[in-house]
Design a protein around this motif. Structure first.
Motif, mmCIF file in Angstrom:
data_model
loop_
_atom_site.group_PDB
_atom_site.id
_atom_site.type_symbol
_atom_site.label_atom_id
_atom_site.label_comp_id
_atom_site.label_asym_id
_atom_site.label_seq_id
_atom_site.Cartn_x
_atom_site.Cartn_y
_atom_site.Cartn_z
ATOM 1 N N LEU A 199 0.849 -1.190 0.000
ATOM 2 C CA LEU A 199 0.000 0.000 0.000
ATOM 3 C C LEU A 199 0.884 1.239 0.000
ATOM 4 C CD1 LEU A 199 -2.773 -0.987 2.578
ATOM 5 C CD2 LEU A 199 -2.670 -1.392 0.113
ATOM 6 N N VAL A 200 0.568 2.183 -0.872
ATOM 7 C CA VAL A 200 1.402 3.386 -0.988
ATOM 8 C C VAL A 200 0.527 4.630 -0.935
ATOM 9 C CG1 VAL A 200 3.209 2.298 -2.379
ATOM 10 C CG2 VAL A 200 1.236 3.301 -3.515
ATOM 11 N N GLN A 201 1.182 5.781 -0.625
ATOM 12 C CA GLN A 201 0.473 7.055 -0.712
ATOM 13 C C GLN A 201 0.634 7.569 -2.137
ATOM 14 O OE1 GLN A 201 1.795 10.511 1.646
ATOM 15 N NE2 GLN A 201 -0.361 11.032 1.867
ATOM 16 N N ARG A 202 -0.474 7.886 -2.787
ATOM 17 C CA ARG A 202 -0.389 8.374 -4.160
ATOM 18 C C ARG A 202 0.391 9.680 -4.198
ATOM 19 N NH1 ARG A 202 -6.524 8.179 -6.263
ATOM 20 N NH2 ARG A 202 -5.877 10.268 -6.854
ATOM 21 N N GLU A 203 1.163 9.855 -5.265
ATOM 22 C CA GLU A 203 1.968 11.066 -5.396
ATOM 23 C C GLU A 203 1.082 12.315 -5.318
ATOM 24 O OE1 GLU A 203 5.545 12.442 -8.359
ATOM 25 O OE2 GLU A 203 4.413 10.624 -8.791
ATOM 26 N N ASP A 204 -0.126 12.212 -5.941
ATOM 27 C CA ASP A 204 -0.993 13.397 -5.957
ATOM 28 C C ASP A 204 -1.811 13.533 -4.673
ATOM 29 O OD1 ASP A 204 -2.574 11.251 -6.603
ATOM 30 O OD2 ASP A 204 -3.607 12.215 -8.272
ATOM 31 N N ASP A 205 -1.573 12.678 -3.660
ATOM 32 C CA ASP A 205 -2.186 12.864 -2.337
ATOM 33 C C ASP A 205 -1.240 13.605 -1.393
ATOM 34 O OD1 ASP A 205 -4.580 11.729 -2.958
ATOM 35 O OD2 ASP A 205 -4.184 9.793 -1.993
ATOM 36 N N LYS A 206 -0.035 13.955 -1.884
ATOM 37 C CA LYS A 206 0.913 14.713 -1.054
ATOM 38 C C LYS A 206 0.416 16.151 -0.967
ATOM 39 C CE LYS A 206 4.116 11.261 -1.195
ATOM 40 N NZ LYS A 206 4.923 10.660 -2.238
ATOM 41 N N PRO A 207 0.730 16.867 0.160
ATOM 42 C CA PRO A 207 0.095 18.165 0.443
ATOM 43 C C PRO A 207 0.142 19.184 -0.707
ATOM 44 C CG PRO A 207 1.454 17.471 2.283
ATOM 45 C CD PRO A 207 1.634 16.438 1.214
ATOM 46 N N GLU A 208 1.286 19.325 -1.427
ATOM 47 C CA GLU A 208 1.363 20.339 -2.497
ATOM 48 C C GLU A 208 0.338 20.033 -3.586
ATOM 49 O OE1 GLU A 208 3.843 18.266 -0.867
ATOM 50 O OE2 GLU A 208 4.551 17.801 -2.899
ATOM 51 N N SER A 209 0.212 18.758 -3.971
ATOM 52 C CA SER A 209 -0.724 18.403 -5.039
ATOM 53 C C SER A 209 -2.166 18.525 -4.569
ATOM 54 C CB SER A 209 -0.478 16.978 -5.522
ATOM 55 O OG SER A 209 0.794 16.873 -6.059
ATOM 56 N N VAL A 210 -2.405 18.209 -3.282
ATOM 57 C CA VAL A 210 -3.784 18.267 -2.764
ATOM 58 C C VAL A 210 -4.331 19.688 -2.892
ATOM 59 C CG1 VAL A 210 -5.181 18.164 -0.652
ATOM 60 C CG2 VAL A 210 -3.613 16.300 -1.210
ATOM 61 N N ARG A 211 -3.478 20.693 -2.553
ATOM 62 C CA ARG A 211 -3.925 22.086 -2.614
ATOM 63 C C ARG A 211 -4.346 22.432 -4.051
ATOM 64 N NH1 ARG A 211 -1.392 26.256 -3.780
ATOM 65 N NH2 ARG A 211 0.618 25.219 -3.727
ATOM 66 N N VAL A 212 -3.510 22.046 -5.024
ATOM 67 C CA VAL A 212 -3.836 22.334 -6.434
ATOM 68 C C VAL A 212 -5.128 21.611 -6.818
ATOM 69 C CG1 VAL A 212 -3.024 22.110 -8.832
ATOM 70 C CG2 VAL A 212 -1.396 22.600 -7.010
ATOM 71 N N ARG A 213 -5.248 20.342 -6.422
ATOM 72 C CA ARG A 213 -6.416 19.559 -6.836
ATOM 73 C C ARG A 213 -7.713 20.140 -6.286
ATOM 74 N NH1 ARG A 213 -5.149 13.823 -4.881
ATOM 75 N NH2 ARG A 213 -6.927 13.115 -6.055
#
Ligand code: AMP
Length: 272
Positions: A199-213
């Protein structure tokens, strides 16, 4: 054979989404049975609202195939540069930043997979459409195919809860099953219950990407609720509480829609 028996047998075999994940050159070896009610649904909701988890559970309940555009990109990410088309490599750059992939790329990808919309078990579109232009194009594609959506489920949740859910989300690298470190933990930490994959944390679930998303969601995707409300297709479901509670509300909303039919230009609300 009765459809309930066919459905049970299908659910006991491994779910095959090859045609969707890899494209029409990779037809599904296990195809869905004819279910009594093949639901054709779109799932909406901010990233992290639990759409993916609900999609998995709804797949089990309804027999419909989970068609996630995000999963197509994640599958392509596992290929080497040489195995990917140039358009897909560009698309993955957008994804890595948390931005939306351009409509033309996404629409071409969905159009190539149009047969998945004819799946005997029905379908649950997850992550598509993401913009009003994509929603327009989907309506046109369905009309061409002589198909129509039954409902659009909108999972609603306050924004601070959305952010907390994203931070704890973990995805199986192998079969893409979704977990949450506190809300839906795997039996063994870091290991998928279904296939034993990591099980991994998706790259786009990291804080910088979350803000953009989240910014992208507000700007491009939130207007879709108005779009589908006007078509009388929108069914809003509160995404608060446990996954089982949300599933219960969703099934109740679908059953009520089955009994009473669509309510044109009115939003039906379950637990919001
Ligand atoms: P998801 O798993 O649905 O959150 O999608 C992950 C990422 O894939 C998104 O942040 C986008 O970069 C890209 N993506 C997925 N679906 C679409 C879509 N329909 N339109 C544009 N980009 C998409």
């Amino acid at each position: 054979m009765r459809s309930s028996q066919l459905l049970k047998e299908f659910m006991e075999t491994k779910r095959d989404r090859s045609a969707w994940l890899k494209g029409p050159a990779f037809p599904c070896e296990v195809t869905a049975p004819n279910v009594a009610r093949p639901w054709k649904l779109v799932l909406l909701g901010a990233p992290g609202v639990g759409k993916g988890t609900q999609a998995e559970l709804l797949t089990q309940q309804l027999g419909a195939c989970h068609l996630s555009t995000g999963d197509i990109f994640r599958t392509a990410k596992c290929l080497s540069e040489g195995e990917r088309s140039p358009a897909m490599s560009v698309a993955l750059e957008y994804m890595r930043r948390g931005d939306l992939v351009p409509d033309t790329t996404v629409l071409q990808m969905v159009r190539e997979r149009v047969n998945c919309l004819r799946c005997h078990g029905g379908f649950l579109l997850d992550g598509f459409p993401r913009t009003v232009a994509q929603a327009d194009a989907l309506q046109a594609l369905l009309r061409e195919q002589n198909l129509a959506l039954d409902a659009v489920l909108n999972f609603a949740l306050p924004i601070d809860e959305v952010v907390a859910r994203l931070a704890g989300r973990r995805t199986c690298n192998a079969c893409k099953a979704v977990y949450h470190v506190t809300g839906l933990p795997p039996r063994k930490e870091g290991i998928c219950n279904q296939c034993g994959g990591p099980l991994v944390q998706r790259e786009d679930d990291k804080p910088e990407s979350v803000r953009v998303r989240m910014e992208v969601y507000e700007k491009s995707t939130a207007p879709l609720t108005d779009f589908y409300c006007r078509l009388g297709l929108l069914v809003s479901v509160s995404a608060q509480g446990s996954t089982t509670e949300i599933l219960g509300r969703t099934m109740a909303a679908l059953q009520s829609r089955d009994r009473n039919g669509p309510k044109r230009s009115r939003m039906s609300v379950q637990g919001v």
